[in-house]
Design a protein around this motif. Structure first.
Motif, PDB file in Angstrom:
ATOM      1  N   GLU A 165     -10.843   3.798   3.347  1.00  0.00           N
ATOM      2  CA  GLU A 165      -9.740   2.834   3.355  1.00  0.00           C
ATOM      3  C   GLU A 165     -10.080   1.554   4.118  1.00  0.00           C
ATOM      4  O   GLU A 165      -9.500   0.494   3.849  1.00  0.00           O
ATOM      5  CB  GLU A 165      -8.508   3.496   3.989  1.00  0.00           C
ATOM      6  CG  GLU A 165      -7.243   2.691   3.892  1.00  0.00           C
ATOM      7  CD  GLU A 165      -6.050   3.389   4.517  1.00  0.00           C
ATOM      8  OE1 GLU A 165      -4.926   3.144   4.064  1.00  0.00           O
ATOM      9  OE2 GLU A 165      -6.231   4.166   5.475  1.00  0.00           O
ATOM     10  N   ALA A 184      -2.323   4.614  -3.672  1.00  0.00           N
ATOM     11  CA  ALA A 184      -3.543   5.199  -3.090  1.00  0.00           C
ATOM     12  C   ALA A 184      -3.666   6.667  -3.486  1.00  0.00           C
ATOM     13  O   ALA A 184      -3.674   7.566  -2.648  1.00  0.00           O
ATOM     14  CB  ALA A 184      -3.523   5.044  -1.567  1.00  0.00           C
ATOM     15  N   SER A 214       1.313   5.041   0.124  1.00  0.00           N
ATOM     16  CA  SER A 214       0.649   6.302   0.478  1.00  0.00           C
ATOM     17  C   SER A 214       1.386   7.475  -0.157  1.00  0.00           C
ATOM     18  O   SER A 214       2.619   7.560  -0.064  1.00  0.00           O
ATOM     19  CB  SER A 214       0.635   6.485   2.002  1.00  0.00           C
ATOM     20  OG  SER A 214       0.041   5.383   2.642  1.00  0.00           O
ATOM     21  N   TYR A 242      -1.013  -7.208   3.206  1.00  0.00           N
ATOM     22  CA  TYR A 242      -0.389  -5.965   2.761  1.00  0.00           C
ATOM     23  C   TYR A 242       0.810  -5.579   3.615  1.00  0.00           C
ATOM     24  O   TYR A 242       0.860  -5.819   4.816  1.00  0.00           O
ATOM     25  CB  TYR A 242      -1.408  -4.824   2.692  1.00  0.00           C
ATOM     26  CG  TYR A 242      -1.929  -4.290   4.004  1.00  0.00           C
ATOM     27  CD1 TYR A 242      -1.477  -3.076   4.524  1.00  0.00           C
ATOM     28  CD2 TYR A 242      -2.919  -4.977   4.713  1.00  0.00           C
ATOM     29  CE1 TYR A 242      -1.971  -2.572   5.709  1.00  0.00           C
ATOM     30  CE2 TYR A 242      -3.426  -4.474   5.894  1.00  0.00           C
ATOM     31  CZ  TYR A 242      -2.947  -3.279   6.397  1.00  0.00           C
ATOM     32  OH  TYR A 242      -3.447  -2.776   7.572  1.00  0.00           O
ATOM     33  N   GLY A 279       0.842  -1.199   0.000  1.00  0.00           N
ATOM     34  CA  GLY A 279       0.000   0.000   0.000  1.00  0.00           C
ATOM     35  C   GLY A 279       0.871   1.241   0.000  1.00  0.00           C
ATOM     36  O   GLY A 279       1.531   1.548   1.001  1.00  0.00           O
ATOM     37  N   TRP A 336      -6.060   3.464  -6.955  1.00  0.00           N
ATOM     38  CA  TRP A 336      -7.128   3.416  -5.953  1.00  0.00           C
ATOM     39  C   TRP A 336      -8.509   3.254  -6.573  1.00  0.00           C
ATOM     40  O   TRP A 336      -9.379   2.584  -6.004  1.00  0.00           O
ATOM     41  CB  TRP A 336      -7.090   4.662  -5.074  1.00  0.00           C
ATOM     42  CG  TRP A 336      -8.038   4.522  -3.918  1.00  0.00           C
ATOM     43  CD1 TRP A 336      -9.237   5.158  -3.742  1.00  0.00           C
ATOM     44  CD2 TRP A 336      -7.885   3.647  -2.794  1.00  0.00           C
ATOM     45  NE1 TRP A 336      -9.841   4.736  -2.579  1.00  0.00           N
ATOM     46  CE2 TRP A 336      -9.028   3.816  -1.979  1.00  0.00           C
ATOM     47  CE3 TRP A 336      -6.899   2.741  -2.393  1.00  0.00           C
ATOM     48  CZ2 TRP A 336      -9.206   3.104  -0.788  1.00  0.00           C
ATOM     49  CZ3 TRP A 336      -7.064   2.042  -1.212  1.00  0.00           C
ATOM     50  CH2 TRP A 336      -8.215   2.229  -0.434  1.00  0.00           C
ATOM     51  N   GLU A 350     -10.656  -2.041   2.399  1.00  0.00           N
ATOM     52  CA  GLU A 350      -9.416  -2.662   1.904  1.00  0.00           C
ATOM     53  C   GLU A 350      -8.573  -3.189   3.058  1.00  0.00           C
ATOM     54  O   GLU A 350      -8.038  -4.296   3.008  1.00  0.00           O
ATOM     55  CB  GLU A 350      -8.634  -1.636   1.085  1.00  0.00           C
ATOM     56  CG  GLU A 350      -7.220  -2.051   0.717  1.00  0.00           C
ATOM     57  CD  GLU A 350      -6.169  -1.244   1.465  1.00  0.00           C
ATOM     58  OE1 GLU A 350      -5.240  -1.875   2.001  1.00  0.00           O
ATOM     59  OE2 GLU A 350      -6.273  -0.012   1.511  1.00  0.00           O
ATOM     60  N   TYR A 389       3.450  -2.639   4.952  1.00  0.00           N
ATOM     61  CA  TYR A 389       3.554  -1.212   5.256  1.00  0.00           C
ATOM     62  C   TYR A 389       4.676  -1.060   6.278  1.00  0.00           C
ATOM     63  O   TYR A 389       4.922  -1.980   7.074  1.00  0.00           O
ATOM     64  CB  TYR A 389       2.231  -0.676   5.814  1.00  0.00           C
ATOM     65  CG  TYR A 389       2.054   0.813   5.633  1.00  0.00           C
ATOM     66  CD1 TYR A 389       1.779   1.348   4.382  1.00  0.00           C
ATOM     67  CD2 TYR A 389       2.174   1.687   6.701  1.00  0.00           C
ATOM     68  CE1 TYR A 389       1.629   2.718   4.201  1.00  0.00           C
ATOM     69  CE2 TYR A 389       2.016   3.058   6.536  1.00  0.00           C
ATOM     70  CZ  TYR A 389       1.749   3.566   5.291  1.00  0.00           C
ATOM     71  OH  TYR A 389       1.606   4.924   5.114  1.00  0.00           O
TER      72      TYR A 389
END
Length: 228
Positions: free
Chosen positions: A171, A57, A26, A189, A24, A111, A174, A191
């Motif tokens: 969000e 995203a 950002s 995911y 993901g 997204w 997801e 991060y």
């Protein structure tokens, strides 16, 4: 890169290629440099089930532009797409570094594609309704926003905080459930940081918070991995 935290599964399961892994990305997180994404991509390719998703995203971040930069909605969306285009250019460069037979395992996902997911479409209206009618849920989401703003030098009134809450509401499907893109279900995911939001998501998944959401919708367990 080392696993710092896993929520929703175990390290053994994640490394056994049980899940389709996605990253993901950002727009506002400066950690996502080309070098860091390259390392994430290599790690994900080693441990994913079938495919690796690189999720940009972009239009989700438009909410931040709208509130933090006092932009009109249309302008904020256009900016988010421009920034998204730059990230996608970088991602394509990273994919070209891979052997040809490996490149087909990587998908770049914007997204707006996540928003087309069937679960996402069903869940978004439910979450907004919950936010409007369930005081406890609204307070929890608002507190997540405030927690995220702790280090910000800017001041935000209640109206702006509620607008920023839309980022979390959009969000959450997801984060809770994962998503399907081109018939591949992405359900793990990566991060760089654990946070109050990922803890909140795990508690909902485990029915420790707002268990009625499980009654309204069939939530599959999306796995979170803090990798750094």
């Amino acid at each position: 890169m080392k696993i710092k935290v896993i929520r929703g599964s175990t390290e053994k399961e994640v490394k056994s290629k049980k899940f389709n892994i996605y990253v993901g990305i950002s727009l506002g997180n400066k950690w996502f440099t080309k070098d860091n994404i390259r390392e994430y991509l290599q790690w994900a390719l080693k441990h994913t089930k079938n495919k690796v998703g690189l999720l940009v995203a972009d239009t989700l971040h438009a909410i931040n532009y709208e509130v933090r930069n006092d932009m009109k909605k249309e302008t904020s969306i256009k900016k988010s797409l421009r920034v998204g285009d730059k990230i996608i250019k970088m991602l394509n460069e990273l994919i070209k570094e891979l052997p040809k037979e490996v490149r087909k395992k990587v998908e770049i996902i914007r997204w707006e594609e996540v928003k087309k997911d069937i679960f996402n479409k069903k869940f978004i209206p439910v979450l907004y309704k919950e936010f409007e009618q369930n005081k406890e849920f609204k307070t929890s989401v608002i507190n997540l926003v405030k927690d995220n703003l702790q280090n910000s030098k800017d001041k935000f009134d209640d109206e702006k905080i509620e607008k920023l809450a839309e980022y979390i509401l959009e969000e959450l499907p997801e984060l809770l459930h994962g998503f399907t893109f081109k018939e591949i279900y992405y359900n793990c995911y990566l991060y760089p940081y654990d946070s109050s939001l990922t803890i909140f998501v795990e508690k909902i998944q485990n029915k420790e918070l707002f268990s009625e959401l499980h009654k309204k919708l069939d939530i599959k367990q999306n796995v979170f991995v803090a990798l750094k």
